[in-house]
Scaffold this active site. Structure first.
Site, PDB file in Angstrom:
ATOM      1  N   SER A 174      26.529 -40.890  61.418  1.00 12.92           N
ATOM      2  CA  SER A 174      27.724 -40.424  60.719  1.00 12.92           C
ATOM      3  C   SER A 174      27.815 -41.099  59.357  1.00 12.92           C
ATOM      4  O   SER A 174      27.101 -42.052  59.070  1.00 12.92           O
ATOM      5  CB  SER A 174      28.976 -40.759  61.535  1.00 12.92           C
ATOM      6  OG  SER A 174      29.227 -42.154  61.507  1.00 12.92           O
ATOM      7  N   ASP A 175      28.698 -40.613  58.539  1.00 16.09           N
ATOM      8  CA  ASP A 175      28.919 -41.160  57.211  1.00 16.09           C
ATOM      9  C   ASP A 175      30.245 -41.915  57.198  1.00 16.09           C
ATOM     10  O   ASP A 175      31.306 -41.313  57.398  1.00 16.09           O
ATOM     11  CB  ASP A 175      28.940 -40.024  56.196  1.00 16.09           C
ATOM     12  CG  ASP A 175      29.194 -40.509  54.785  1.00 16.09           C
ATOM     13  OD1 ASP A 175      28.705 -41.596  54.430  1.00 16.09           O
ATOM     14  OD2 ASP A 175      29.888 -39.806  54.040  1.00 16.09           O
TER      15      ASP A 175
END
Length: 131
Positions: A21-22
């Site tokens: 994920s970011d």
């Protein structure tokens, strides 16, 4: 994560690495975007959609309770773990210090952070920019 993009990445392109994920986007779908109501639901959505590693703290805080409450099926967590560890084993990250098997064990942070590598990273980032 995105189920369709994950399918394309894994099936069409044969990608076997992990998907991350970011900046705790798993937490954001709950806290900021209100897509789900709880941290456990956020974990479920991210895992089911193919996010193997949460770059924030949502998995660490809510995965265990999500599994114990039956919100997350253990198979999704196992798949994420498998994807993450496969890549790390392939990189030799679990080889003992100085192992000749790991081509990465002897690379120091001074080499990684060298001026030449920083310039190369900047050049690549500039080429990859999207408006």
């Amino acid at each position: 994560g995105n189920k369709e993009l994950t399918k394309i990445l894994r099936e069409d392109f044969g990608f076997t690495g992990y998907i991350t994920s970011d900046s705790d986007s798993c937490g954001d779908i709950w806290k900021s975007h209100h897509y789900v109501q709880t941290g456990e639901e956020a974990v479920r959505e991210c895992l089911v959609s193919g996010t193997d590693i949460d770059s924030g703290s949502t998995y660490g805080q809510y995965l265990e309770s999500a599994m114990s409450k039956g919100i997350v099926n253990k198979s999704f967590a196992a798949t994420a773990l498998h994807n993450s560890y496969r890549t790390r084993f392939q990189l030799g990250l679990f080889d003992f210090e100085g192992s000749k098997q790991s081509k990465y064990a002897s690379i120091t942070k001074e080499v990684v952070g060298s001026a030449a590598h920083q310039q190369k990273s900047l050049d690549i980032a500039r080429q990859a920019m999207v408006l």
